[in-house]
Design a protein around this motif. Structure first.
Motif, short mmCIF file in Angstrom:
data_model
loop_
_atom_site.label_atom_id
_atom_site.label_comp_id
_atom_site.label_asym_id
_atom_site.label_seq_id
_atom_site.Cartn_x
_atom_site.Cartn_y
_atom_site.Cartn_z
N ALA A 174 69.84 66.17 55.92
CA ALA A 174 68.52 66.40 56.52
C ALA A 174 68.52 66.08 58.01
O ALA A 174 67.75 66.67 58.77
CB ALA A 174 67.47 65.56 55.80
N LEU A 175 69.37 65.16 58.43
CA LEU A 175 69.41 64.75 59.84
C LEU A 175 70.55 65.41 60.61
O LEU A 175 70.74 65.10 61.79
CB LEU A 175 69.57 63.22 59.92
CG LEU A 175 68.44 62.39 59.29
CD1 LEU A 175 68.80 60.91 59.30
CD2 LEU A 175 67.12 62.62 60.02
N ALA A 176 71.28 66.30 59.96
CA ALA A 176 72.45 66.91 60.60
C ALA A 176 72.08 67.62 61.90
O ALA A 176 71.18 68.47 61.91
CB ALA A 176 73.11 67.90 59.63
N PRO A 177 72.78 67.30 63.01
CA PRO A 177 72.47 67.95 64.29
C PRO A 177 73.08 69.34 64.44
O PRO A 177 72.67 70.11 65.31
CB PRO A 177 73.06 66.98 65.32
CG PRO A 177 74.20 66.34 64.59
CD PRO A 177 73.78 66.24 63.16
N GLY A 178 74.08 69.65 63.61
CA GLY A 178 74.74 70.94 63.73
C GLY A 178 75.39 71.34 62.43
O GLY A 178 75.36 70.60 61.42
N LEU A 196 67.30 77.90 53.70
CA LEU A 196 68.17 78.79 54.46
C LEU A 196 67.43 79.70 55.45
O LEU A 196 67.91 79.87 56.58
CB LEU A 196 69.03 79.63 53.51
CG LEU A 196 70.22 78.91 52.86
CD1 LEU A 196 70.90 79.82 51.85
CD2 LEU A 196 71.21 78.45 53.92
N PRO A 197 66.30 80.31 55.09
CA PRO A 197 65.62 81.17 56.07
C PRO A 197 65.23 80.42 57.35
O PRO A 197 65.23 81.02 58.43
CB PRO A 197 64.37 81.65 55.31
CG PRO A 197 64.77 81.60 53.88
CD PRO A 197 65.65 80.40 53.76
N TYR A 198 64.93 79.13 57.25
CA TYR A 198 64.59 78.34 58.44
C TYR A 198 65.85 77.93 59.21
O TYR A 198 65.83 77.85 60.44
CB TYR A 198 63.80 77.09 58.03
CG TYR A 198 62.44 77.42 57.48
CD1 TYR A 198 61.37 77.69 58.33
CD2 TYR A 198 62.22 77.49 56.11
CE1 TYR A 198 60.11 77.99 57.82
CE2 TYR A 198 60.97 77.80 55.59
CZ TYR A 198 59.92 78.05 56.46
OH TYR A 198 58.68 78.37 55.96
N MET A 199 66.93 77.68 58.48
CA MET A 199 68.17 77.29 59.14
C MET A 199 68.78 78.45 59.93
O MET A 199 69.59 78.23 60.83
CB MET A 199 69.17 76.77 58.10
CG MET A 199 68.70 75.48 57.43
SD MET A 199 69.66 75.03 55.96
CE MET A 199 71.24 74.68 56.68
N GLY A 215 64.72 74.86 66.54
CA GLY A 215 64.75 73.84 65.50
C GLY A 215 65.61 74.18 64.31
O GLY A 215 65.76 73.36 63.40
N GLY A 216 66.17 75.39 64.29
CA GLY A 216 67.08 75.75 63.20
C GLY A 216 68.50 75.37 63.53
O GLY A 216 68.76 74.57 64.43
N LEU A 217 69.45 75.99 62.83
CA LEU A 217 70.86 75.74 63.11
C LEU A 217 71.55 76.98 63.66
O LEU A 217 72.73 76.94 64.00
CB LEU A 217 71.59 75.27 61.84
CG LEU A 217 71.22 73.87 61.32
CD1 LEU A 217 72.03 73.55 60.07
CD2 LEU A 217 71.45 72.81 62.38
N GLY A 218 70.82 78.10 63.72
CA GLY A 218 71.38 79.33 64.26
C GLY A 218 72.55 79.87 63.47
O GLY A 218 73.50 80.41 64.05
N ILE A 219 72.50 79.77 62.13
CA ILE A 219 73.64 80.21 61.32
C ILE A 219 73.54 81.69 61.02
O ILE A 219 72.45 82.26 60.91
CB ILE A 219 73.73 79.40 60.01
CG1 ILE A 219 72.44 79.55 59.18
CG2 ILE A 219 73.98 77.94 60.30
CD1 ILE A 219 72.51 78.85 57.83
N ASP A 220 74.70 82.35 60.91
CA ASP A 220 74.75 83.77 60.58
C ASP A 220 74.94 83.91 59.06
O ASP A 220 75.10 82.90 58.36
CB ASP A 220 75.86 84.46 61.36
CG ASP A 220 77.23 83.83 61.13
OD1 ASP A 220 77.47 83.33 60.01
OD2 ASP A 220 78.06 83.82 62.06
#
Length: 562
Positions: free
Chosen positions: A184-188, A119-122, A129-134
């Motif tokens: 693991a391969l999810a783009p978003g 989660l900290p990387y996502m 390279g992350g997902l930019g999640i809040d």
């Protein structure tokens, strides 16, 4: 769905009612009915003649002799059928069976534990390279797997009741593989949530089916130890997840580190599928479906000298099937039967109260808890490995204890120790951490928390894990795998684990809110208070199951709650 291997194919005869005479004991006529009508495809080409011969003799037993036979004749004829029926495959030790099946439990543990380090990387921006999640989306990523597990528990239970325990685990292996690679391969975020939910279905199905498979396969003297292996593999999977997270975090200094963390669990899924292809089906499930030849073959594959007589075990299985003949076939309709409803409610209570210990707040949010004490991010992720090691040590102790200590006593002792540990965590937060935090929960730069606070919380969490994984959790899973009657074992286990995962999801969702608004002290004090209630519940309602076969336990619970 995985295609089953030919050696396990069985021809399922239609369900047949037993009509015992008034002077015959319960299950006597059913024994002969099953002996007369049992049939199956041969286990292998080499054993085809033997199996056909056995099936022929079983099917052509004279009806008048069956109806007039005395009880000792029923046992004799069942013994003859056992002697004529070959094993369904090569001999398999219980260790090999447990090792193959509990790869599903290892995946369960890895998939629930790995997200704490990912989660900290996502949270990093997508450009990095992350997902930019809040924070809200972070909770969604963690929670959607748990809700998937809740649905997967019921689906897995029904699937195992319909298709068999072995085929159910094979199906879960395939879902594990594709869902792990997909996340693991999810783009978003949206694709991530879809595959996290699918992964949850596999986690829930495995948490339902694997303990039941182990419980039904093991002889009663070794049943507790076999099911406790399931718990050991769950925490081993979590430790592997924490270790993999720490290794990747310290060697791959890129925001994309979350992808290999999530992808690694695809490897055990492949071995789970390969391993279970070579394992036998549950003999109890086969007997419940009327496939007595298949049940004999499976028992001969796994039983050894000292495990007790196969003939007597089969007689118990046939009697249990006879006793269940009048029950509704639908799991929900079975709840209209008073004693079954009571047993299911006790099982649901055991499952839910496992989550109210707060175990998964420690497993999922340990880095955040330690960061709240002033520890650094990477240091907190690395320190979580210690929690994983302690969990494995505790589960190994539980594996030893469960064969020597009554289940109920283990459960209650573990709950008392957990309550004490949660109280210690609350006191450490109140005395050594919270006085050094700002209003928002961040460390006060002018007066930061001391390292003693971080070490104190970490030590209390380790004590908590020793009591949980060494006493409470193994007793919990063993009890759940044992108490449900054969006719609805998959359904009952699925319903209990459904409630377990819903409770898990709710607690996981509210824990960050509680610790942000109430602080660590009040949050863990509330969990300690709730655990006092779990102790009372266990003392009043939980039965003892040690030293009883599953069929003997079912009879005892029926007498107790009817």
């Amino acid at each position: 769905m995985p295609h089953d291997s030919p050696r396990h194919a069985r021809t399922q005869p239609p369900d047949q009612a037993s009509h015992a005479k008034p002077h015959e004991p319960a299950g006597h006529a059913e024994t002969h009915d099953a002996v007369c009508h049992a049939r199956a495809e041969p286990a292998s080409p080499k054993s085809r003649a033997k199996t056909d011969d056995a099936a022929h003799h079983a099917r052509t037993e004279p009806p008048d002799q069956v109806s007039q036979a005395k009880p000792h004749d029923a046992t004799r004829r069942l013994g003859e059928l056992v002697a004529r029926t070959p094993p369904s495959g090569k001999p398999r030790s219980l260790k090999v069976i447990a090792g193959a099946a509990t790869l599903g439990s290892l995946l369960f543990g890895y998939d629930t534990g790995v997200i704490s380090g990912a989660l900290p990387y996502m949270e990093q921006s997508r450009s990095r390279g992350g997902l930019g999640i809040d924070p809200a989306q972070e909770g969604l990523v963690g929670g959607v797997l748990l809700f998937g597990a809740a649905f997967g528990a019921v689906l897995g239970g029904r699937l195992s009741d319909r298709l068999g325990r072995r085929r159910g685990i094979l199906t879960m292996a395939v879902v594990f593989l594709f869902a792990a690679l997909g996340q693991a391969l999810a783009p978003g975020l949206h694709i991530m949530l879809v595959f996290r939910f699918a992964l949850g279905l596999a986690v829930g199905g495995a948490s339902t089916t694997v303990p039941v498979y182990l419980s039904e396969t093991a002889p009663k003297a070794r049943r507790g130890t076999m099911v406790a292996v399931d718990q050991l593999m769950i925490v081993t999977g979590q430790m592997l997840a924490f270790t993999a997270n720490a290794v990747i975090a310290n060697t791959m200094h890129e925001p994309t580190a979350w992808r290999p963390m999530l992808a690694l669990c695809s490897v055990p899924a492949v071995f789970l599928w390969i391993g279970m292809r070579r394992m036998p089906e549950s003999a109890r499930w086969q007997a419940a479906k009327g496939d007595l030849i298949g049940a004999i073959g499976s028992l001969k594959e796994v039983r050894r000298a000292g495990d007790g007589g196969i003939v007597q075990e089969l007689a118990d299985l046939v009697k249990a099937r006879s006793d269940a003949a009048g029950l509704p076939r639908n799991g929900w309709r079975c709840l209209r039967v008073r004693w079954i409803r009571h047993v299911v409610l006790v099982g649901v209570g055991i499952a839910v109260l496992q989550q109210t210990t707060g175990i998964n707040t420690v497993m999922y949010y340990a880095p955040k808890i330690l960061m709240a004490t002033g520890a650094g991010g990477i240091a907190s992720i690395t320190a979580q490995v210690a929690n994983g090691v302690v969990s494995v040590i505790g589960s190994a102790c539980g594996l030893w204890l469960v064969g020597r200590m009554p289940r109920r006593r283990m459960l209650i002792t573990g709950q008392i120790g957990i309550t004490f540990s949660l109280t210690v965590i609350a006191l450490v937060f109140w005395t050594s951490v919270q006085p050094h935090l700002l209003a928002g929960g961040d460390p006060n730069p002018a007066n930061p928390p001391s390292a003693a606070g971080s070490y104190g919380v970490l030590a209390a969490m380790m004590l908590f894990l020793l009591f949980n994984q060494g006493l409470q959790a193994p007793a919990n899973w063993v009890l759940l795998s044992e108490i449900f009657p054969m006719s609805i074992r998959g359904f009952g286990m699925g319903l209990a684990v459904l409630c377990l995962w819903v409770a898990n999801a709710v607690i996981t969702a509210v824990f960050p809110i509680m610790i942000a608004n109430l602080g660590g002290g009040a949050t863990f004090a509330i969990f300690a208070g709730v655990n006092v209630a779990t102790i009372v519940f266990s003392i009043v309602f939980v039965p003892e199951t040690q030293h009883l076969s599953l069929e003997e336990l079912e009879c005892r619970l029926k007498r107790r709650y009817s």
